[in-house]
Design an enzyme around this catalytic site. Structure first.
Site, PDB file in Angstrom:
ATOM      1  N   TYR A 148      -3.223  33.943  46.572  1.00 42.13           N
ATOM      2  CA  TYR A 148      -3.567  33.021  45.498  1.00 42.13           C
ATOM      3  C   TYR A 148      -3.948  33.780  44.232  1.00 42.13           C
ATOM      4  CZ  TYR A 148      -5.451  28.879  43.302  1.00 42.13           C
ATOM      5  OH  TYR A 148      -5.666  27.844  42.443  1.00 42.13           O
ATOM      6  N   ASP A 157     -13.928  23.498  45.655  1.00 38.58           N
ATOM      7  CA  ASP A 157     -14.340  24.868  45.320  1.00 38.58           C
ATOM      8  C   ASP A 157     -15.838  24.883  45.007  1.00 38.58           C
ATOM      9  OD1 ASP A 157     -11.688  25.319  45.559  1.00 38.58           O
ATOM     10  OD2 ASP A 157     -11.355  26.007  43.507  1.00 38.58           O
ATOM     11  N   ASP A 210     -17.981  25.810  42.808  1.00 42.29           N
ATOM     12  CA  ASP A 210     -18.470  26.117  41.469  1.00 42.29           C
ATOM     13  C   ASP A 210     -18.787  24.773  40.808  1.00 42.29           C
ATOM     14  OD1 ASP A 210     -15.980  24.999  40.905  1.00 42.29           O
ATOM     15  OD2 ASP A 210     -15.045  26.928  40.493  1.00 42.29           O
TER      16      ASP A 210
END
Length: 867
Positions: free
Chosen positions: A330, A115, A117
């Site tokens: 999700y 991801d 981040d």
DNA sequence: GCAAGGTC
């Protein structure tokens, strides 16, 4: 040259699947492993390559202190600030590290699809480390794919623009982990030891502190303070009434309300003398109520709590289940904007045949749906939307309620805004202004699918400018200001979000924590009411150092580690700097703890006044008090010592026997129920195991054991290797457990349903029922080295010839005893143990002797521990 | 027995 192999790793299995499906155009071979691996051929950096796409499951590692620092009594929490930290596998059973290492073998390239981040960047380096890709070679062979959504377009774009992983961002996360660990654990250990060593009714296993959970509690307690210190104030207002076409209409005063009665009365007099209202102004305005933007996790949690009655933890569980069953997308996302490629038509069609809102959706599909409002796109996942049509019967009541909301919200986002006309009529009387308002909905828009947000119709009679109307009644209304209510979960989530406390995934955890620790209670309407403990803690911080509970403590940490993420300041220096500050705060807190203690003293009862006398202390030989509230413990008032006991069971005196090692009176701990068990323990040995090396054994028991002992398991007698004590493992152990590496120990108080239980797993073995007495002897079976037991059968039911009752033998080798023995493992199957004549080999399900040597006889009890 | 962050 052989085709190079490229390993790609995503943060979770679902993303690995999406990436592989896109890059292989669905032509891939999937095999199972710790996590699934998808394989296919394709082009990589201009060459033919073989691809393997797999995933981790979140973080691979988490930080902790080395074993040396794990012992609460032997470590001064202050030392934790300078202690080393180690990284352990977060979930050792998942074997993610081994999985990555195996899959990386023979791979020339690693592509990181974590991801995008900071946490994802940190996991990148966890993956590099686990897979064995040399960090030195990272420049050549390790690539980072940066994608802003999991769509074909973005995935392909990321593949064409591979970059390097960002070490600074990863280091920022390392810093946060170390700071959170050290600060949280140091304060928690100190508070817990200090207050639990003094008070008997705190009712929480641990008095925890944390840079997220404590400000979370702080919000709830601050609201409590506001409510408590609220002073209601009287106010007055004027309400003229008019009669229009047979019904009464109440007008509002332009001054709203006044806090001075005399002044209000003066105005009342003035307008009453006039008595005639003149219409001075009629205005009409087109108003609009916007449709919602895409649904993210935090908003789902808020609605779930305020409208559906599900707590955040529960809501996430329901959402996750709906997601894994394919009904919704999700559920963990911060984004409220849909990606540009989002298939609205497809999603609408998916829910179009629903009986409840099908017609409305059909209308949108036929007449055109609206472009959703722009929200924020954090680049993680699209907003939460339905994926499949479902009915209440398919899902069950609670999941259906949540699913229904997801559908309604999604349909709402592509519906028109709600439009209404707002009409305001102003009047004048005695120099004062009064008014009334009405509203009329012209376009229902999204409110027809989300009716609880609808604008109320309010009709006004027709008025003409200049019209004069007589007042039918004049009311001088007296009201009183009222305090705010307790924070609801939904309010709390908003506060946390606004102040950057926790993340979408961790917010429910923090809320759950403060409720589990008994700092707040969830009451009707999902309101969070702080307990005495919660209030006293926050008041204590307020006295000593308010920084400790104010939300700025989190933003301070975040702001410091952002310096690392930006590469502006060295990781080590930031960590040292922040820890230095917290260390000072910690020292000051310790120094001033008596200020907080004064508050505790006023609210809680001291250990001396709590509990009941139970058993004798081995040191002073006086009775100690048993405190049954969490955490259960014994308190010796003379020695001022606390001895912790196992949880979730009952404690009583064990035949007034004493421990030969320390003279403490023995206790009997029992877990009730048909599968319950009981065992003796010495309160002193339990926390202070007398034998070197026993700690590892107790830990082994914690990991593989029944869990019934509770996490803080110490050393009960059944783990004690004392050679002569009649209660030790050596004396009460019978033979090796057939299911694990533990030992079956006689339950000394299980009459008449005599049983053995394993000291490491759930295995239970039932001995001949109804026997008067069953006990272990000091003899060993010459064949298998199990302990010989002595059975005194009941006269009426004895299986022995001539009505004899006494029988001595080995439960494995003695045919009679062996035939009377039955095994039960945990909650599952009940079965007859290895039948006669089958031999006693290493066959599963029958007793066996676990040996180290080649057929050499080995003491089964000593065989699983290597003292 | 401790924190907070991933995800299941």
């Amino acid at each position: 040259m052989a085709t190079p192999t490229v390993l790609m790793v995503a943060e979770k299995p679902s993303i690995a699947l999406s990436i592989a499906s896109v890059l292989s155009r669905g032509q891939m071979y999937t095999r199972r492993g710790s996590t699934e691996v998808h394989e296919f051929g394709g082009m990589f950096l201009g060459f033919h390559a073989q691809f393997k796409v797999t995933s981790v499951i979140g973080h691979i590692f988490s930080v902790d202190f080395p074993v040396k620092y794990q012992d609460w009594t032997a470590t001064d929490p202050l030392d934790l600030f300078q202690a080393p930290v180690i990284k352990n596998e977060s979930n050792p059973k998942a074997h993610i590290c081994r999985h990555l290492n195996q899959e990386a073998r023979g791979c020339g390239h690693l592509v990181l699809w974590l991801d995008c981040d900071r946490e994802g960047e940190n996991i990148c380096f966890e993956v590099i480390e686990s897979s064995g890709f040399s960090v030195n070679e990272a420049r050549k062979r390790v690539y980072r794919a940066r994608f802003s959504s999991v769509t074909e377009k973005d995935i392909l774009k990321a593949m064409d623009n591979l970059v390097e992983p960002n070490r600074y961002e990863a280091l920022a996360v390392d810093a946060r982990q170390e700071i959170d660990l050290k600060v949280g654990v140091a304060f928690t250990r100190f508070q817990t030891s200090y207050f639990q060593g003094k008070y008997g009714n705190l009712d929480s296993r641990v008095i925890s502190y944390g840079p997220c959970q404590t400000p979370t509690l702080g919000f709830c307690v601050q609201r409590y303070f506001q409510i408590n210190t609220f002073k209601p104030e009287k106010f007055w207002t004027l309400h003229p009434y008019i009669m229009e076409k047979g019904y009464e209409l109440q007008l509002e005063w332009g001054r709203n309300k006044l806090f001075d009665k005399d002044v209000t009365v003066m105005f009342e007099k003035r307008v009453s003398e006039d008595g005639i209202l003149e219409v001075t102004e009629i205005s009409e305005k087109q108003e609009s109520k916007s449709r919602p933007s895409g649904l993210n996790t935090v908003n789902l949690l808020k609605v779930a709590s305020s409208a559906l009655g599900f707590g955040p933890q529960m809501a996430m569980q329901l959402a996750e289940r709906l997601y894994t069953q394919g009904f919704i997308s999700y559920p963990r996302t911060e984004s409220t904007a849909y990606p540009s490629s989002f298939d609205f038509r497809g999603t609408l069609s998916a829910v179009a045949n629903n009986p409840t809102w099908g017609n409305y959706v059909q209308g949108l599909l036929e007449n055109g749906y609206h472009k959703p409002r722009s929200g924020t796109d954090v680049g993680d996942h699209p907003p939460i939307t339905p994926m499949l049509s479902a009915t209440e019967d398919m899902l069950g009541r609670d999941p259906w309620k949540l699913y229904q909301y997801v559908c309604q919200h999604f349909i709402g986002t592509v519906s028109p805004d709600c439009k209404y006309l707002r009409k305001k009529v102003e009047f004048s009387m005695g120099g004062e202004t009064f008014y009334c308002t009405g509203q009329h909905v012209t376009v229902k828009g999204f409110t027809s699918i989300m009716p609880w947000l609808a604008v109320n119709e309010k009709n006004l009679p027709r008025f003409a400018k200049g019209e004069k109307i007589e007042v039918s009644k004049m009311e001088l209304y007296e009201g009183s200001t009222s305090p705010p209510d307790y924070l609801t979960e939904s309010d709390l989530i908003s506060h946390m979000e606004k102040n950057g406390i926790g993340t979408d995934a961790s917010i429910p955890v923090h809320i759950n924590n403060i409720s589990e620790r008994n700092y707040v209670q969830v009451q009707a309407g999902r309101k969070l009411v702080p307990t005495t403990l919660g209030i006293t803690l926050i008041r204590g911080y307020q006295l000593i150092d308010p920084d400790l509970f104010l939300p700025d403590i989190r933003s301070f940490i975040e702001q410091q580690i952002t310096l690392i993420a930006k590469g502006q300041v060295d990781h080590f220096r930031v960590v040292q700097h922040v820890l230095q500050q917290f260390m000072q705060k910690y020292s000051y807190f310790v120094k001033k703890i008596e200020n907080m203690d004064a508050l505790f003293e006023a609210q809680f009862s001291s250990l001396t006044d709590s509990g009941r006398s139970l058993s004798k202390c081995g040191k002073c030989l006086r009775y100690m008090k048993y405190i049954s509230s969490q955490p259960p413990r014994l308190y010796c008032g003379t020695c001022e010592e606390v001895y912790y006991l196992p949880q979730k069971g009952t404690i009583k005196l064990y035949k007034e026997l004493t421990c030969p090692l320390d003279n403490f009176e023995l206790l009997l701990f029992s877990i009730p129920g048909p599968e319950g068990r009981s065992y003796p323990l010495c309160p002193y040995c339990y926390s202070n195991p007398p034998f070197e090396g026993i700690e590892t054994l107790i830990r082994a028991d914690k990991m593989g054991g029944s869990g019934k002992l509770g996490k803080g398991a110490g050393m009960p007698c059944f783990l004690c290797p004392h050679p002569t004590c009649p209660h030790s493992l050596v004396a009460q152990g019978v033979c090796a457990c057939p299911e694990c590496s533990g030992t079956l120990v006689l339950d000394p108080v299980s009459a008449p349903k005599w049983r053995l239980h394993c000291n490491m797993c759930n295995c239970l073995v039932f001995l001949p029922e109804g026997a008067h007495r069953i006990s272990t002897t000091q003899e060993r079976c010459p064949e298998c080295d199990s302990t010989i037991i002595e059975v005194d059968f009941n006269k009426k039911t004895t299986p022995l010839e001539d009505g004899a009752t006494l029988h001595i033998g080995c439960i494995l080798c003695d045919e009679l005893l062996h035939s009377l023995v039955e095994m039960k493992h945990g909650r599952v199957n009940m079965r007859r143990m290895g039948s006669r004549g089958r031999g006693r080999g290493a066959r599963r399900g029958s007793f066996r002797v676990r040996g180290r040597g080649n057929g050499k006889k080995v003491d089964p009890k000593m065989s699983f521990r290597d003292f």
